[in-house]
Enzyme design. Structure first.
Site, PDB file in Angstrom:
ATOM      1  N   PRO A  17      38.424  49.079  37.037  1.00 20.43           N
ATOM      2  CA  PRO A  17      38.033  49.221  37.924  1.00 20.43           C
ATOM      3  C   PRO A  17      38.550  48.497  39.391  1.00 20.43           C
ATOM      4  O   PRO A  17      38.819  47.273  38.400  1.00 20.43           O
ATOM      5  CB  PRO A  17      36.401  48.701  38.213  1.00 20.43           C
ATOM      6  CG  PRO A  17      36.912  47.625  37.036  1.00 20.43           C
ATOM      7  CD  PRO A  17      37.674  48.527  35.586  1.00 20.43           C
ATOM      8  N   MET A  18      39.168  48.769  40.085  1.00 19.92           N
ATOM      9  CA  MET A  18      39.754  47.470  40.818  1.00 19.92           C
ATOM     10  C   MET A  18      40.017  48.065  42.328  1.00 19.92           C
ATOM     11  O   MET A  18      39.698  49.466  42.979  1.00 19.92           O
ATOM     12  CB  MET A  18      41.791  47.782  40.928  1.00 19.92           C
ATOM     13  CG  MET A  18      42.458  47.063  39.916  1.00 19.92           C
ATOM     14  SD  MET A  18      43.600  46.898  39.249  1.00 19.92           S
ATOM     15  CE  MET A  18      44.163  48.588  39.249  1.00 19.92           C
ATOM     16  N   CYS A 111      33.833  39.007  38.327  1.00 17.10           N
ATOM     17  CA  CYS A 111      34.426  39.105  39.035  1.00 17.10           C
ATOM     18  C   CYS A 111      33.887  37.636  39.689  1.00 17.10           C
ATOM     19  O   CYS A 111      33.263  36.842  40.086  1.00 17.10           O
ATOM     20  CB  CYS A 111      33.415  39.708  40.096  1.00 17.10           C
ATOM     21  SG  CYS A 111      34.798  40.006  42.018  1.00 17.10           S
ATOM     22  N   ASN A 213      41.065  43.093  27.766  1.00 18.79           N
ATOM     23  CA  ASN A 213      41.917  43.403  29.245  1.00 18.79           C
ATOM     24  C   ASN A 213      42.403  42.122  29.517  1.00 18.79           C
ATOM     25  O   ASN A 213      42.483  40.708  29.376  1.00 18.79           O
ATOM     26  CB  ASN A 213      40.854  44.002  30.117  1.00 18.79           C
ATOM     27  CG  ASN A 213      41.195  43.798  31.761  1.00 18.79           C
ATOM     28  OD1 ASN A 213      40.342  42.849  32.084  1.00 18.79           O
ATOM     29  ND2 ASN A 213      42.298  44.488  32.026  1.00 18.79           N
TER      30      ASN A 213
HETATM   31  C1  LIG Z   1      42.837  44.492  43.480  1.00 19.52           C
HETATM   32  C2  LIG Z   1      42.020  44.147  42.302  1.00 19.52           C
HETATM   33  C3  LIG Z   1      41.162  44.307  42.598  1.00 19.52           C
HETATM   34  C4  LIG Z   1      40.138  44.694  41.476  1.00 19.52           C
HETATM   35  N1  LIG Z   1      38.421  44.735  41.609  1.00 19.52           N
HETATM   36  C5  LIG Z   1      37.525  45.250  40.152  1.00 19.52           C
HETATM   37  C6  LIG Z   1      36.575  45.677  40.358  1.00 19.52           C
HETATM   38  O1  LIG Z   1      36.342  45.868  41.715  1.00 19.52           O
HETATM   39  N2  LIG Z   1      35.391  44.837  39.607  1.00 19.52           N
HETATM   40  C7  LIG Z   1      35.882  44.234  37.681  1.00 19.52           C
HETATM   41  O2  LIG Z   1      35.299  44.192  37.728  1.00 19.52           O
HETATM   42  N3  LIG Z   1      37.023  43.881  37.989  1.00 19.52           N
HETATM   43  C8  LIG Z   1      38.205  44.002  39.147  1.00 19.52           C
HETATM   44  N4  LIG Z   1      39.330  43.352  39.318  1.00 19.52           N
HETATM   45  C9  LIG Z   1      40.103  43.058  37.805  1.00 19.52           C
HETATM   46  C10 LIG Z   1      40.790  44.202  36.795  1.00 19.52           C
HETATM   47  O3  LIG Z   1      39.707  44.928  36.450  1.00 19.52           O
HETATM   48  C11 LIG Z   1      41.144  43.662  35.834  1.00 19.52           C
HETATM   49  O4  LIG Z   1      40.049  43.079  35.194  1.00 19.52           O
HETATM   50  C12 LIG Z   1      41.796  42.299  35.852  1.00 19.52           C
HETATM   51  O5  LIG Z   1      43.394  42.846  36.507  1.00 19.52           O
HETATM   52  C13 LIG Z   1      42.775  42.337  34.377  1.00 19.52           C
HETATM   53  O6  LIG Z   1      43.893  42.967  34.228  1.00 19.52           O
HETATM   54  P1  LIG Z   1      45.121  43.501  34.723  1.00 19.52           P
HETATM   55  O7  LIG Z   1      46.081  42.862  33.912  1.00 19.52           O
HETATM   56  O8  LIG Z   1      45.208  44.907  33.908  1.00 19.52           O
HETATM   57  O9  LIG Z   1      45.339  44.321  35.884  1.00 19.52           O
HETATM   58  C14 LIG Z   1      40.554  43.511  40.248  1.00 19.52           C
HETATM   59  C15 LIG Z   1      41.715  42.931  39.966  1.00 19.52           C
HETATM   60  C16 LIG Z   1      42.855  43.378  40.855  1.00 19.52           C
HETATM   61  C17 LIG Z   1      44.160  43.115  40.643  1.00 19.52           C
END
Ligand SMILES: Cc1cc2nc3c(=O)[nH]c(=O)nc-3n(C[C@H](O)[C@H](O)[C@H](O)COP(=O)(O)O)c2cc1C
Length: 323
Positions: A17-18, A111, A213
């Site tokens: 989720p992002m 978060c 993750n």
């Molecule tokens: C722009 C952005 C928005 C994010 N929004 C959420 C979110 O809505 N919910 C959530 O659980 N994590 C959110 N995250 C965290 C990501 O889901 C993830 O845990 C984190 O980016 C690490 O994983 P990665 O290294 O593969 O990016 C967000 C991360 C980014 C960069």
């Protein structure tokens, strides 16, 4: 109904989720280019859903939170991520997700954003396990499988204290972002700690699928991390920037500039059609990741950053292709 979590292969790969990134339009692009085993929505405020629908009476078609919760069958299985520290609004929102046809609900307990933590949500749940359990119970009244996404601790690593409390809940799936709240995303994810998480799972809740993750680049990297750490699945977040093909097994180096530029245009048009009320700057945010790695990319990026519609973007791309 059997939870979809039980029928996933091992290993499996899921879309993170992002917020303001994995919106319905970007998710549609990903579903078309390379589908993950499970798709997550951006996080959505359960309080906000309750307030805008029940108190303010905003029609669903005009409600931005409801638009965030739109999806197509191509994205299934799809999980709606919610946050709240109020069991009543969580129960309300989770039931709504069941009515909308979601396959599951995920609760955000990781978060680090101050505005979210101020509401007692996100990573603040790590400091209030009793509330976390109440919120899980509230979401379960929807009848949907309820999973959780969290971190390995708040100020310090507390895998042995925090994660057993979640595993006791016999969740169908638990996503562990391998950093503490304090670490934000500033240090490499601690994949070396995943075997401890898996050992806890084996003892407390063998049926829970553990999803790792943090810093997963692509499927090759995901497979390696899963094999080395023993978890069941991997969640990819930033690895999809500029690479909607990541779940088809392609790394960004395997994609051509023309493919990426066409995908950017496809996304821009879908965004306008699906999220007419949202600002086009959310499309421009992707320009840096898609228009990269070829002669003239910097100049093209600067022109694309001046566009305000998908058609303007197409005009800039056509001019570039003819030059
Ligand atoms: C722009 C952005 C928005 C994010 N929004 C959420 C979110 O809505 N919910 C959530 O659980 N994590 C959110 N995250 C965290 C990501 O889901 C993830 O845990 C984190 O980016 C690490 O994983 P990665 O290294 O593969 O990016 C967000 C991360 C980014 C960069």
């Amino acid at each position: 109904m059997e939870s979809f979590w039980k029928s996933l292969p091992r290993p499996f790969f899921v879309l993170a989720p992002m917020a303001d990134v994995t919106d319905p339009a970007y998710r549609a692009l990903i579903a078309a280019k390379g589908k993950p085993h499970v798709t997550w929505t951006e996080f959505v405020s359960a309080d906000g859903l309750y307030y805008t629908r029940e108190k303010k009476g905003i029609p669903d078609a005009e409600n931005p939170l409801m638009r965030d919760l739109t999806f197509t069958d191509a994205e299934r299985p799809i999980v709606a991520q919610l946050f709240s520290s109020n069991p009543e609004t969580m129960a309300y929102a989770a039931k709504l997700c069941a009515e909308l046809g979601f396959d599951g609900v995920d609760i955000n307990m990781g978060c680090p954003d101050k505005s979210i933590e101020k509401q007692g949500c996100g990573a603040a749940m790590i400091k209030n396990p009793a509330k976390a359990k109440e919120i899980i119970a509230a979401a379960r009244t929807s009848g949907l499988p309820v999973s959780v996404k969290t971190r390995i601790g708040y100020n310090q690593e507390s895998i042995d204290e925090w994660l057993p409390l979640l595993l006791e809940e016999k969740l169908p799936a638990l996503t562990v972002h391998l950093r503490t709240r304090k670490e934000m995303s500033k240090v490499p994810a601690h994949w070396e700690l995943m075997p401890r998480v898996v050992a806890l799972r084996d003892t407390i809740s063998p049926e829970t699928r553990i999803i790792g993750n943090g810093d997963v680049l692509d499927l090759t990297d995901a497979e390696q991390k899963i094999v080395e750490s023993g978890c069941d699945g991997a969640m990819i977040g930033r690895g999809i920037f500029g690479n909607p093909w990541v779940f088809a097994g392609r790394s960004i180096e395997d994609t051509s500039p023309e493919e990426r530029l066409s995908a950017l245009s496809e996304f821009a048009h879908a965004f306008e059609a699906m999220q007419p009320a949202k600002s086009f700057h959310l499309v421009r945010k992707h320009v840096k990741a898609f228009a990269i790695g070829f002669d003239g990319a910097a100049e093209l990026r600067s022109k694309l950053m001046d566009t305000t519609t998908a058609d303007e973007m197409d005009a800039v791309l056509t001019e570039y292709r003819l030059s």
